[in-house]
Design a protein around this motif. Structure first.
Motif, PDB file in Angstrom:
ATOM      1  N   ARG A 117       0.843  -1.207   0.000  1.00  0.00           N
ATOM      2  CA  ARG A 117       0.000   0.000   0.000  1.00  0.00           C
ATOM      3  C   ARG A 117       0.866   1.240   0.000  1.00  0.00           C
ATOM      4  NH1 ARG A 117      -5.444  -0.142   2.674  1.00  0.00           N
ATOM      5  NH2 ARG A 117      -5.081   2.066   2.991  1.00  0.00           N
ATOM      6  N   GLU A 118       0.375   2.291  -0.624  1.00  0.00           N
ATOM      7  CA  GLU A 118       1.135   3.551  -0.660  1.00  0.00           C
ATOM      8  C   GLU A 118       1.366   4.118   0.725  1.00  0.00           C
ATOM      9  OE1 GLU A 118       0.890   6.630  -3.933  1.00  0.00           O
ATOM     10  OE2 GLU A 118      -1.015   5.570  -4.228  1.00  0.00           O
ATOM     11  N   ASP A 119       0.372   3.998   1.613  1.00  0.00           N
ATOM     12  CA  ASP A 119       0.532   4.559   2.958  1.00  0.00           C
ATOM     13  C   ASP A 119       1.193   3.572   3.926  1.00  0.00           C
ATOM     14  OD1 ASP A 119      -1.441   2.706   3.559  1.00  0.00           O
ATOM     15  OD2 ASP A 119      -2.989   4.192   4.057  1.00  0.00           O
ATOM     16  N   SER A 120       1.568   2.396   3.431  1.00  0.00           N
ATOM     17  CA  SER A 120       2.246   1.347   4.211  1.00  0.00           C
ATOM     18  C   SER A 120       1.403   0.771   5.349  1.00  0.00           C
ATOM     19  CB  SER A 120       3.589   1.847   4.768  1.00  0.00           C
ATOM     20  OG  SER A 120       4.438   2.237   3.711  1.00  0.00           O
ATOM     21  N   ASN A 121       0.138   1.152   5.432  1.00  0.00           N
ATOM     22  CA  ASN A 121      -0.756   0.628   6.461  1.00  0.00           C
ATOM     23  C   ASN A 121      -1.444  -0.636   5.937  1.00  0.00           C
ATOM     24  OD1 ASN A 121      -2.228   0.452   8.842  1.00  0.00           O
ATOM     25  ND2 ASN A 121      -3.864   1.791   8.086  1.00  0.00           N
ATOM     26  N   ALA A 122      -0.635  -1.646   5.659  1.00  0.00           N
ATOM     27  CA  ALA A 122      -1.098  -2.826   4.936  1.00  0.00           C
ATOM     28  C   ALA A 122      -1.651  -3.897   5.857  1.00  0.00           C
ATOM     29  CB  ALA A 122       0.044  -3.402   4.106  1.00  0.00           C
ATOM     30  N   HIS A 123      -2.603  -4.656   5.310  1.00  0.00           N
ATOM     31  CA  HIS A 123      -3.215  -5.786   6.003  1.00  0.00           C
ATOM     32  C   HIS A 123      -3.410  -6.930   5.017  1.00  0.00           C
ATOM     33  CE1 HIS A 123      -3.852  -3.513   9.685  1.00  0.00           C
ATOM     34  NE2 HIS A 123      -4.203  -2.502   8.913  1.00  0.00           N
ATOM     35  N   PHE A 124      -3.913  -8.043   5.535  1.00  0.00           N
ATOM     36  CA  PHE A 124      -4.177  -9.236   4.732  1.00  0.00           C
ATOM     37  C   PHE A 124      -4.812  -8.917   3.375  1.00  0.00           C
ATOM     38  CE2 PHE A 124      -4.742 -13.084   7.813  1.00  0.00           C
ATOM     39  CZ  PHE A 124      -3.482 -13.524   7.498  1.00  0.00           C
ATOM     40  N   GLU A 125      -5.876  -8.104   3.422  1.00  0.00           N
ATOM     41  CA  GLU A 125      -6.674  -7.868   2.224  1.00  0.00           C
ATOM     42  C   GLU A 125      -5.879  -7.182   1.121  1.00  0.00           C
ATOM     43  OE1 GLU A 125      -7.724  -7.519   5.314  1.00  0.00           O
ATOM     44  OE2 GLU A 125      -9.302  -9.042   5.318  1.00  0.00           O
ATOM     45  N   ASP A 126      -4.840  -6.433   1.495  1.00  0.00           N
ATOM     46  CA  ASP A 126      -4.026  -5.781   0.465  1.00  0.00           C
ATOM     47  C   ASP A 126      -3.283  -6.813  -0.382  1.00  0.00           C
ATOM     48  OD1 ASP A 126      -4.478  -2.915   1.068  1.00  0.00           O
ATOM     49  OD2 ASP A 126      -3.643  -3.508   2.999  1.00  0.00           O
ATOM     50  N   LEU A 127      -2.868  -7.902   0.238  1.00  0.00           N
ATOM     51  CA  LEU A 127      -2.221  -8.964  -0.517  1.00  0.00           C
ATOM     52  C   LEU A 127      -3.206  -9.584  -1.506  1.00  0.00           C
ATOM     53  CD1 LEU A 127       0.612 -10.261  -0.567  1.00  0.00           C
ATOM     54  CD2 LEU A 127      -0.327 -12.093   0.826  1.00  0.00           C
ATOM     55  N   LEU A 128      -4.462  -9.724  -1.106  1.00  0.00           N
ATOM     56  CA  LEU A 128      -5.487 -10.240  -2.003  1.00  0.00           C
ATOM     57  C   LEU A 128      -5.678  -9.318  -3.203  1.00  0.00           C
ATOM     58  CD1 LEU A 128      -6.058 -12.075   0.472  1.00  0.00           C
ATOM     59  CD2 LEU A 128      -8.493 -11.815  -0.044  1.00  0.00           C
ATOM     60  N   ARG A 129      -5.586  -8.015  -2.998  1.00  0.00           N
ATOM     61  CA  ARG A 129      -5.738  -7.067  -4.109  1.00  0.00           C
ATOM     62  C   ARG A 129      -4.640  -7.270  -5.160  1.00  0.00           C
ATOM     63  NH1 ARG A 129      -4.639  -2.128  -1.552  1.00  0.00           N
ATOM     64  NH2 ARG A 129      -5.070  -1.037  -3.489  1.00  0.00           N
ATOM     65  N   HIS A 130      -3.411  -7.488  -4.709  1.00  0.00           N
ATOM     66  CA  HIS A 130      -2.315  -7.730  -5.654  1.00  0.00           C
ATOM     67  C   HIS A 130      -2.505  -9.061  -6.376  1.00  0.00           C
ATOM     68  CE1 HIS A 130       0.398  -4.333  -4.727  1.00  0.00           C
ATOM     69  NE2 HIS A 130      -0.194  -4.381  -3.535  1.00  0.00           N
ATOM     70  N   ALA A 131      -2.912 -10.094  -5.630  1.00  0.00           N
ATOM     71  CA  ALA A 131      -3.167 -11.392  -6.255  1.00  0.00           C
ATOM     72  C   ALA A 131      -4.279 -11.274  -7.293  1.00  0.00           C
ATOM     73  CB  ALA A 131      -3.521 -12.429  -5.197  1.00  0.00           C
ATOM     74  N   ASP A 132      -5.362 -10.595  -6.936  1.00  0.00           N
ATOM     75  CA  ASP A 132      -6.474 -10.410  -7.871  1.00  0.00           C
ATOM     76  C   ASP A 132      -6.013  -9.725  -9.153  1.00  0.00           C
ATOM     77  OD1 ASP A 132      -8.650 -11.570  -6.595  1.00  0.00           O
ATOM     78  OD2 ASP A 132      -9.145  -9.752  -5.484  1.00  0.00           O
ATOM     79  N   HIS A 133      -5.175  -8.715  -8.994  1.00  0.00           N
ATOM     80  CA  HIS A 133      -4.725  -7.983 -10.174  1.00  0.00           C
ATOM     81  C   HIS A 133      -3.890  -8.882 -11.084  1.00  0.00           C
ATOM     82  CE1 HIS A 133      -3.807  -4.563 -12.648  1.00  0.00           C
ATOM     83  NE2 HIS A 133      -2.549  -4.980 -12.671  1.00  0.00           N
ATOM     84  N   PHE A 134      -2.952  -9.610 -10.520  1.00  0.00           N
ATOM     85  CA  PHE A 134      -2.128 -10.492 -11.348  1.00  0.00           C
ATOM     86  C   PHE A 134      -2.962 -11.611 -11.972  1.00  0.00           C
ATOM     87  CE2 PHE A 134       1.865  -9.249  -8.796  1.00  0.00           C
ATOM     88  CZ  PHE A 134       2.282  -8.358  -9.775  1.00  0.00           C
TER      89      PHE A 134
END
Length: 196
Positions: A117-134
């Motif tokens: 995440r740009e603000d570095s306040n990352a959680h589990f769901e952010d990893l899912l967003r990257h997986a979804d995109h790829f």
């Protein structure tokens, strides 16, 4: 490598199967993510020799210019995320991901908060967003886990290897098919390295 191609043969003899070309700066092989330099002439020679010896090039820390001119054989970005989701220079553009995908390579998701995440306040769901995109780019057989458990900042839910079961269950709770989750966690990387 100390400027000597012969050192690659020594590495291959000792069982090395993958090698990062650069870190974030510049070295004898080329430019890292903090530079605009591509492969050096020595780097081009080294890459050809790596391919001959079946040592896979890892481009996770490579510059955009280096990644654009890389490799005949499959390559790996062992710990990189999607720049379309988080515009960090260490993340891959869609085109870079497609190059790795089309060459039969691998991309390992990175758990570092700064790449999630740009603000570095990352959680589990952010990893899912990257997986979804790829996955939306056709990465079902390309995507794996890269983690980066050797000294960077992790989300609290992913701050140790013991959390992998929780991550696996998170994907299932979000209605991803078990076969797709197994490909991400195990099968894609296993199949890739079995061919070397």
């Amino acid at each position: 490598m100390g400027g000597k191609l012969a050192n690659l043969e020594k590495l291959a003899d000792r069982g090395v199967k993958m090698m990062t070309l650069t870190w974030n700066g510049e070295n004898e092989l080329g430019g890292g993510a903090d530079t605009a330099l591509g492969l050096t002439p020595f780097g081009r020679e080294a890459l050809k020799e790596m391919e001959r010896l079946s040592i896979v090039a890892d481009v996770s820390h490579a510059s955009d210019a280096l990644l654009a001119e890389i490799a005949e054989k499959p390559i790996v970005a062992s710990h990189s995320n999607a720049r379309a989701v988080c515009p960090h220079r260490r993340n891959l553009t869609d085109r870079q991901f497609q190059i790795l995908r089309d060459k039969g390579g691998l991309v390992g998701l990175n758990f570092c908060v700064h790449f999630l995440r740009e603000d570095s306040n990352a959680h589990f769901e952010d990893l899912l967003r990257h997986a979804d995109h790829f996955w939306s780019l056709g990465g079902e057989t390309t995507l794996c886990l890269g983690s980066d458990y050797d000294g960077t900042d992790m989300p609290p839910e992913l701050d140790g290897i013991e959390k992998m079961q929780d991550l696996y269950e998170l994907f299932l709770k979000h209605n991803y098919k078990e076969s797709l989750v197994n490909s991400l966690f195990f099968d894609n990387a296993s199949k890739f390295f079995a061919t070397l």
